[in-house]
Design an enzyme around this catalytic site. Sequence first.
Site, PDB file in Angstrom:
ATOM      1  N   CYS A  81      13.441  31.106  24.468  1.00 21.71           N
ATOM      2  CA  CYS A  81      13.077  29.716  24.172  1.00 21.71           C
ATOM      3  C   CYS A  81      13.822  28.745  25.101  1.00 21.71           C
ATOM      4  O   CYS A  81      15.019  28.903  25.330  1.00 21.71           O
ATOM      5  CB  CYS A  81      13.427  29.425  22.718  1.00 21.71           C
ATOM      6  SG  CYS A  81      13.200  27.706  22.268  1.00 21.71           S
ATOM      7  N   CYS A 164      13.641  27.984  13.952  1.00 21.36           N
ATOM      8  CA  CYS A 164      14.329  27.149  14.942  1.00 21.36           C
ATOM      9  C   CYS A 164      15.554  26.590  14.252  1.00 21.36           C
ATOM     10  O   CYS A 164      15.440  25.817  13.301  1.00 21.36           O
ATOM     11  CB  CYS A 164      13.399  26.018  15.407  1.00 21.36           C
ATOM     12  SG  CYS A 164      14.272  24.800  16.414  1.00 21.36           S
ATOM     13  N   GLN A 237      13.291   8.228  15.796  1.00 17.01           N
ATOM     14  CA  GLN A 237      14.398   9.063  16.253  1.00 17.01           C
ATOM     15  C   GLN A 237      14.436  10.378  15.490  1.00 17.01           C
ATOM     16  O   GLN A 237      14.262  10.381  14.275  1.00 17.01           O
ATOM     17  CB  GLN A 237      15.715   8.315  16.071  1.00 17.01           C
ATOM     18  CG  GLN A 237      15.857   7.117  16.985  1.00 17.01           C
ATOM     19  CD  GLN A 237      16.002   7.512  18.448  1.00 17.01           C
ATOM     20  OE1 GLN A 237      16.329   8.655  18.772  1.00 17.01           O
ATOM     21  NE2 GLN A 237      15.740   6.566  19.323  1.00 17.01           N
ATOM     22  N   TYR A 266       9.681  -2.080  24.436  1.00 17.70           N
ATOM     23  CA  TYR A 266       9.406  -0.678  24.090  1.00 17.70           C
ATOM     24  C   TYR A 266       9.804  -0.506  22.612  1.00 17.70           C
ATOM     25  O   TYR A 266      10.601   0.357  22.250  1.00 17.70           O
ATOM     26  CB  TYR A 266      10.170   0.297  24.986  1.00 17.70           C
ATOM     27  CG  TYR A 266       9.994   0.042  26.464  1.00 17.70           C
ATOM     28  CD1 TYR A 266       8.912   0.598  27.151  1.00 17.70           C
ATOM     29  CD2 TYR A 266      10.883  -0.771  27.177  1.00 17.70           C
ATOM     30  CE1 TYR A 266       8.741   0.350  28.522  1.00 17.70           C
ATOM     31  CE2 TYR A 266      10.710  -1.021  28.526  1.00 17.70           C
ATOM     32  CZ  TYR A 266       9.647  -0.461  29.197  1.00 17.70           C
ATOM     33  OH  TYR A 266       9.481  -0.704  30.528  1.00 17.70           O
ATOM     34  N   GLU A 290       5.167  -3.474  22.592  1.00 21.76           N
ATOM     35  CA  GLU A 290       4.909  -2.035  22.452  1.00 21.76           C
ATOM     36  C   GLU A 290       3.464  -1.782  22.908  1.00 21.76           C
ATOM     37  O   GLU A 290       2.562  -2.564  22.602  1.00 21.76           O
ATOM     38  CB  GLU A 290       5.114  -1.618  20.984  1.00 21.76           C
ATOM     39  CG  GLU A 290       4.574  -0.264  20.592  1.00 21.76           C
ATOM     40  CD  GLU A 290       5.160   0.919  21.366  1.00 21.76           C
ATOM     41  OE1 GLU A 290       6.386   0.993  21.541  1.00 21.76           O
ATOM     42  OE2 GLU A 290       4.355   1.767  21.827  1.00 21.76           O
ATOM     43  N   CYS A 362      17.667   7.374  26.810  1.00 18.94           N
ATOM     44  CA  CYS A 362      17.664   8.802  26.462  1.00 18.94           C
ATOM     45  C   CYS A 362      17.700   9.664  27.717  1.00 18.94           C
ATOM     46  O   CYS A 362      17.702  10.891  27.606  1.00 18.94           O
ATOM     47  CB  CYS A 362      16.472   9.157  25.582  1.00 18.94           C
ATOM     48  SG  CYS A 362      14.892   8.815  26.359  1.00 18.94           S
TER      49      CYS A 362
HETATM   50  C1  LIG Z   1      12.123   5.583  23.210  1.00 17.57           C
HETATM   51  S1  LIG Z   1      10.758   4.951  22.301  1.00 17.57           S
HETATM   52  C2  LIG Z   1      11.550   3.623  21.476  1.00 17.57           C
HETATM   53  C3  LIG Z   1      10.867   3.099  20.243  1.00 17.57           C
HETATM   54  C4  LIG Z   1      11.687   2.163  19.365  1.00 17.57           C
HETATM   55  N1  LIG Z   1      12.506   1.243  20.117  1.00 17.57           N
HETATM   56  C5  LIG Z   1      12.511   2.932  18.366  1.00 17.57           C
HETATM   57  O1  LIG Z   1      13.728   3.018  18.535  1.00 17.57           O
HETATM   58  O2  LIG Z   1      11.965   3.468  17.404  1.00 17.57           O
HETATM   59  C6  LIG Z   1       9.837   4.212  23.573  1.00 17.57           C
HETATM   60  C7  LIG Z   1       8.625   3.446  23.128  1.00 17.57           C
HETATM   61  O3  LIG Z   1       8.032   2.840  24.273  1.00 17.57           O
HETATM   62  C8  LIG Z   1       6.620   2.884  24.150  1.00 17.57           C
HETATM   63  N2  LIG Z   1       6.129   2.738  25.529  1.00 17.57           N
HETATM   64  C9  LIG Z   1       6.080   3.661  26.522  1.00 17.57           C
HETATM   65  N3  LIG Z   1       5.701   3.098  27.681  1.00 17.57           N
HETATM   66  C10 LIG Z   1       5.508   1.775  27.420  1.00 17.57           C
HETATM   67  C11 LIG Z   1       5.156   0.656  28.212  1.00 17.57           C
HETATM   68  N4  LIG Z   1       4.909   0.789  29.514  1.00 17.57           N
HETATM   69  N5  LIG Z   1       5.089  -0.544  27.618  1.00 17.57           N
HETATM   70  C12 LIG Z   1       5.336  -0.683  26.288  1.00 17.57           C
HETATM   71  N6  LIG Z   1       5.680   0.333  25.481  1.00 17.57           N
HETATM   72  C13 LIG Z   1       5.774   1.551  26.047  1.00 17.57           C
HETATM   73  C14 LIG Z   1       6.333   4.184  23.449  1.00 17.57           C
HETATM   74  O4  LIG Z   1       5.085   4.136  22.788  1.00 17.57           O
HETATM   75  C15 LIG Z   1       7.518   4.262  22.474  1.00 17.57           C
HETATM   76  O5  LIG Z   1       7.197   3.664  21.250  1.00 17.57           O
END
Ligand SMILES: C[S@@+](CC[C@H](N)C(=O)[O-])C[C@H]1O[C@@H](n2cnc3c(N)ncnc32)[C@H](O)[C@@H]1O
EC number: 2.1.1.-
Length: 405
Positions: A81, A164, A237, A266, A290, A362
């Site tokens: 894995c 897992c 998360q 985001y 978003e 991340c």
């Molecule tokens: C790491 S997650 C963070 C979500 C949120 N901040 C949380 O902690 O729950 C990244 C987010 O960015 C969104 N995303 C990815 N590319 C994007 C873009 N170009 N513009 C806006 N949102 C985007 C994804 O759908 C996702 O919800």
Amino acid sequence: MTVEEAERIEVTVGAPAHGGHCVARHEGQVVFVRHALPGERVIAEVTETHRGFARADAVEVLEAAAERVEPPCPYARPGRCGGCDLQHVAPDAQREWKSTVLREQLERLGGLEPTELAALDLTVRALPGGPLGWRSRVRYAVDAADRAGLRKHRSHEVVPIDRCLIAHPTLQELPVLASSGRRWPDADEVTTVVSSGGDVAVRELGRGGTRTVDGPETVAETAAGRDWRLPADAFWQVHPAAADTLTTAVLELLRPAPGETAWDLYGGVGLFAGALAGPLADGGRVTVVEADPELVAAARANLADLAGVEVVQAPVERALRRRRIAGPVDLVVLDPPRSGAGREVTEAVAGSGARAVAYVACDPAAFARDVRTFRAGGWRLAEIRGFDLFPMTQHLECVGLLLPG
Ligand SMILES: C[S@@+](CC[C@H](N)C(=O)[O-])C[C@H]1O[C@@H](n2cnc3c(N)ncnc32)[C@H](O)[C@@H]1O
């Protein structure tokens, strides 16, 4: 002589690098070795050769490091894995490994000087709960025999598994994996979810899209002092303590004040906006951006009770380009996907007039590249908090505080 694929080589292993391997050299060539630890002497089997470098798995340890432990999971072995990269490393040493990677990325890709690095605390902190049984969302791949399993490292090949160990105990009980006899003829992937509100759901993703197989369509979470409801396979998360840990870090770093304005870029289902809304109350405003319509709908529903919160459905770069959001703004939370915010968004945020940015990252490489862009725009990385949100894997999360000037 260069290393050849499937050849066995004897190497002394050097420092950990981004991606879950350590760097070694064999006859002048760089070899990225998995399943090894710095300082070890190992026999490694070459798995890939490229121009200028090779990849290899340590298959025999000649001289073991003190931090080496027996991997608790029988699948966390070379050629099996690919999910866990660090099960052979003692938990404390996993966090030191991640801290080393963070430092190296900030130096090499972020361009930070040794004096700037020395001023930062790059400790990667453990979350409560230990290194096993934490993962509240697990996505399995389905193999040609319709069995759910996990993929090998850097391969599409699916390894059938019967459990897992990093998955939450509730998910380990579900009859999803090959050992339960369950087959998935219509699915390419199967996602299992357990929420902090106690909901358990199984979803399959196939040619016809996604569908709930077991459990509710939406799940309940509690974080940042609020209740949340979101589609079962929506982004949230995966470590049960992560949402609270990250929102606390963001609030401590940004120190929002009543009446200030903020962007949650985001934003997902609006986690950071929900945490910021209280301290910004009395005239403050938060705008969530978003791209995913399902998450936007969930954010609007979850934040409906909060005055001064707006949710914009758009890719962040387009929202900025078309001035659907425009500075001046006081505070920005940037929580992009693994690829990072990128130059366009980072430059726009650096020029937004914000007094502080909390960058939730991340991927340390993408973070470091964006830090370089901030620095070119006259900003500095003032503080950083590293968290071990993904024990046993090479992944790490950090929140960086960027300040202008
Ligand atoms: C790491 S997650 C963070 C979500 C949120 N901040 C949380 O902690 O729950 C990244 C987010 O960015 C969104 N995303 C990815 N590319 C994007 C873009 N170009 N513009 C806006 N949102 C985007 C994804 O759908 C996702 O919800």
